[in-house]
Design an enzyme around this catalytic site. Sequence first.
Site, PDB file in Angstrom:
ATOM      1  N   CYS A 120      16.945   0.525  -3.637  1.00  0.00           N
ATOM      2  CA  CYS A 120      18.026  -0.378  -4.297  1.00  0.00           C
ATOM      3  C   CYS A 120      17.972  -1.862  -3.806  1.00  0.00           C
ATOM      4  CB  CYS A 120      19.332   0.085  -3.740  1.00  0.00           C
ATOM      5  SG  CYS A 120      19.846   1.926  -4.118  1.00  0.00           S
ATOM      6  N   ARG A 126      12.411  -2.490  -6.185  1.00  0.00           N
ATOM      7  CA  ARG A 126      13.239  -1.658  -5.240  1.00  0.00           C
ATOM      8  C   ARG A 126      13.781  -0.281  -5.879  1.00  0.00           C
ATOM      9  NH1 ARG A 126      13.322  -4.321  -0.361  1.00  0.00           N
ATOM     10  NH2 ARG A 126      15.221  -2.822   0.306  1.00  0.00           N
ATOM     11  N   TRP A 184      18.285   2.906  -6.970  1.00  0.00           N
ATOM     12  CA  TRP A 184      17.233   3.763  -6.841  1.00  0.00           C
ATOM     13  C   TRP A 184      18.120   5.161  -6.302  1.00  0.00           C
ATOM     14  CZ3 TRP A 184      15.690   7.367  -3.166  1.00  0.00           C
ATOM     15  CH2 TRP A 184      14.339   8.088  -3.519  1.00  0.00           C
ATOM     16  N   ASN A 211      23.201  -0.589  -0.447  1.00  0.00           N
ATOM     17  CA  ASN A 211      21.898   0.011  -0.282  1.00  0.00           C
ATOM     18  C   ASN A 211      21.983   0.932   1.019  1.00  0.00           C
ATOM     19  OD1 ASN A 211      19.003   0.665  -0.108  1.00  0.00           O
ATOM     20  ND2 ASN A 211      18.551  -1.390   0.753  1.00  0.00           N
ATOM     21  N   GLY A 212      21.569   2.062   0.675  1.00  0.00           N
ATOM     22  CA  GLY A 212      21.586   3.139   2.000  1.00  0.00           C
ATOM     23  C   GLY A 212      22.193   4.450   1.667  1.00  0.00           C
ATOM     24  N   GLU A 239      -6.201   7.782  -0.561  1.00  0.00           N
ATOM     25  CA  GLU A 239      -5.516   6.640  -1.378  1.00  0.00           C
ATOM     26  C   GLU A 239      -5.821   6.725  -2.653  1.00  0.00           C
ATOM     27  OE1 GLU A 239      -3.311   4.842  -0.519  1.00  0.00           O
ATOM     28  OE2 GLU A 239      -3.368   3.081  -1.665  1.00  0.00           O
ATOM     29  N   LYS A 250      -2.945   6.658  -5.454  1.00  0.00           N
ATOM     30  CA  LYS A 250      -2.714   5.435  -6.544  1.00  0.00           C
ATOM     31  C   LYS A 250      -2.716   6.134  -7.770  1.00  0.00           C
ATOM     32  CE  LYS A 250      -1.765   3.163  -4.786  1.00  0.00           C
ATOM     33  NZ  LYS A 250      -1.390   2.565  -3.329  1.00  0.00           N
ATOM     34  N   GLU A 302       0.587   8.209  -8.496  1.00  0.00           N
ATOM     35  CA  GLU A 302       1.752   7.502  -8.600  1.00  0.00           C
ATOM     36  C   GLU A 302       2.063   6.740 -10.085  1.00  0.00           C
ATOM     37  OE1 GLU A 302       0.962   4.237  -5.336  1.00  0.00           O
ATOM     38  OE2 GLU A 302       3.151   4.622  -5.741  1.00  0.00           O
ATOM     39  N   HIS A 337     -13.203  25.201   0.106  1.00  0.00           N
ATOM     40  CA  HIS A 337     -12.413  26.349   0.882  1.00  0.00           C
ATOM     41  C   HIS A 337     -11.331  26.525   0.224  1.00  0.00           C
ATOM     42  CE1 HIS A 337     -15.107  26.049   4.640  1.00  0.00           C
ATOM     43  NE2 HIS A 337     -15.097  24.753   4.517  1.00  0.00           N
ATOM     44  N   LYS A 352      10.218   0.495  -4.130  1.00  0.00           N
ATOM     45  CA  LYS A 352       9.160   0.002  -3.194  1.00  0.00           C
ATOM     46  C   LYS A 352       9.377   0.274  -1.664  1.00  0.00           C
ATOM     47  CE  LYS A 352       5.687  -2.841  -2.485  1.00  0.00           C
ATOM     48  NZ  LYS A 352       4.490  -2.079  -2.546  1.00  0.00           N
TER      49      LYS A 352
HETATM   50  C1  F6R Z   1       2.232   3.768  -2.470  1.00  0.00           C
HETATM   51  C2  F6R Z   1       3.211   3.137  -1.764  1.00  0.00           C
HETATM   52  C3  F6R Z   1       3.852   3.885  -0.545  1.00  0.00           C
HETATM   53  C4  F6R Z   1       4.018   3.065   0.746  1.00  0.00           C
HETATM   54  C5  F6R Z   1       4.922   3.829   1.536  1.00  0.00           C
HETATM   55  C6  F6R Z   1       5.101   3.136   3.052  1.00  0.00           C
HETATM   56  O1  F6R Z   1       1.400   2.943  -3.298  1.00  0.00           O
HETATM   57  O2  F6R Z   1       3.428   2.043  -1.957  1.00  0.00           O
HETATM   58  O3  F6R Z   1       3.255   4.998  -0.451  1.00  0.00           O
HETATM   59  O4  F6R Z   1       2.855   2.783   1.058  1.00  0.00           O
HETATM   60  O5  F6R Z   1       6.299   4.122   1.131  1.00  0.00           O
HETATM   61  O6  F6R Z   1       5.644   1.813   2.750  1.00  0.00           O
HETATM   62  P1  F6R Z   1       5.671   0.770   3.925  1.00  0.00           P
HETATM   63  O7  F6R Z   1       4.112   0.333   4.006  1.00  0.00           O
HETATM   64  O8  F6R Z   1       6.456  -0.435   3.481  1.00  0.00           O
HETATM   65  O9  F6R Z   1       6.347   1.424   5.098  1.00  0.00           O
END
Ligand code: F6R
Length: 614
Positions: free
Chosen positions: A2, A27, A75, A101-102, A485, A489, A492, A508, A609
Amino acid sequence: MCGIIGYSGYRPAVPLLVEGLHRLEYRGYDSSGVAFDVLDRINVIKAEGKLSNLEAKLDSEMTLLATTGIGHTRWATHGLPVERNAHPHLSQDGAIAIVHNGIIENFQQLKDELTAKGHTFLSDTDTEVLAHLIGEERLSAPTLLDAFAAALRRAHGAYAVVLLSPEEHGVLYAARMSAPLLLGVGAGECFIGSDIPAFLPYTRDVVFLSDGEIVRVENESWEVFGLESLESRTSAKSVTRIAWDMHAAAKDGFKHFMLKEIMEQPRVIKDCLTGRLTGYGVDRRVSLPELDGLPVPSRLHIVACGTSYNAGLWGRQLIERMGGIPVDVDIASEFRYRDPILRPDEMVLVISQSGETADTLAALQLARGKGCRVIGLCNVVGSSIARESDVVLYTQAGPEISVASTKAMCSQMTLLALIALYFGQRRSPAVCDPSLLEALEALSGRLQEELPLMNERAKQLAEKFARTRGFFYLGRGCCEALAYEGALKLKEISYIHAEGYAAGEMKHGPIALVDSDFSSFALALDDDLFPKVKSNIQEILARRGRVIALVQRRGTGMAPRIEAEEVWELPASHPVAAGFLALPALQLFSYHVADYLGNDVDQPRNLAKSVTVE
Ligand code: F6R
């Protein structure tokens, strides 16, 4: 999780709020809304889905009259992502509007209490309960501020909330508890936002609010109070000038923020290294003065989530090998609940781009509560994690707008390499691998040259592999973390199922998935484990699996002989620098798959985000 924004000043508030919401849309983008005060009445306009749906509804002239207002992009936590659950929400009498937000954890109990008093609710949200509670408190409290504070004292959980009421025309109140909230101070105007880009075109002068604080703004004047006794805290707050500019928060001609941010990585590496290397030739050393006052830890616990966690896994290899320190890496949401053993001579390193991730913040607080020192590795200046860590190292990647994290990981890896070298130096001043320092310093230029070629190759491969049923990402050593990673990527943003595995672990169980419609992305870089990964690739090919092998040319300029459906060649490099070349290859491949499939790359479904809820 949010985005919220508030404005009090002289400009038409609604267009400014919507513009700010565009920059906060990363967000959350389930719904959005604005509230503004015209002719002593609160007007609320909201819409389900993307912000463009809200904009389509903002055609009335009235939206140009207000000079005070609040806005929200959601969100969903409580209630479906439908219009009635969109913010702002009103009190029972409609005289108070809030955006939030929260999560208000005791909202059901408060809702039952208010329902018994005759309140009726139009949404399923915890936020509407808070709006009603403020309205209820207003019946007995002497002022709006008292009512706001009284309600917040009863609300348990996390919140950043902004309040608008025609009772105090032109005024906004805002408060925070475990969720980000900033005040932007301009000439004749004030802004409230979840993040700096919300108001970046108008001011770079920011006041960071702390948990348990309320701010009252009216045009350019602002006053901060402690939530518990409403004592003034204004004199204790300072205005910080932020170095970011609008250029950093714009797409700059790229199709998506994600692509722009991937392409920014050469600059990010350079900025991370600037001022952190001193001396010349054999005396070249890493300088991290932030850590000079700390002892060398007997063990380091790295704690983070998502991409930041993957950066931590990558860093472990270096810190153990070059720093000589045993390292554990934990997912923050597990670490915080497993009562970890933390000794006073150990240290915790939390990694977070946003500095607001709820689980990482809770892990930090737990570690400090156990008497352990905490180093924060953060991108966002003044974020909660940055402020609560004993020592903070800023990654200086600039604002990361795309929901999928890219350049932040590159900056975290750069700093983790520096931390490994730094602790190595502290343990034995003679030890500093000059070839690695040289390789790190050459990296930015190297990557700058390679990125356009990598982008082309990624696009070709993406089009060929975009319809595959699923993906393994396989790697060993430092490449294990990169495999995780790569898979994160891809899933997502492309919504293709992908899993990262330590390449040796694949046989395994997971290998049962391999057939001619299943693909693997193997990281077969130039290190000691190359022959092992090559054998793992053979195992997949023997089951008719499709393979992209990411390899490096050798000093001769030739790539090694390797069998795979596609071989993607990267240039030769120092083994540590290789990770910095492989990372954008993985990111670009995912980017192009998602773009080819027509997905919303910057705002993938179901995500946000900054994850400020558990
Ligand atoms: C993936 C992504 C998330 C963040 C995770 C941690 O692309 O963006 O997996 O890496 O939510 O976020 P931060 O680094 O802000 O604590």
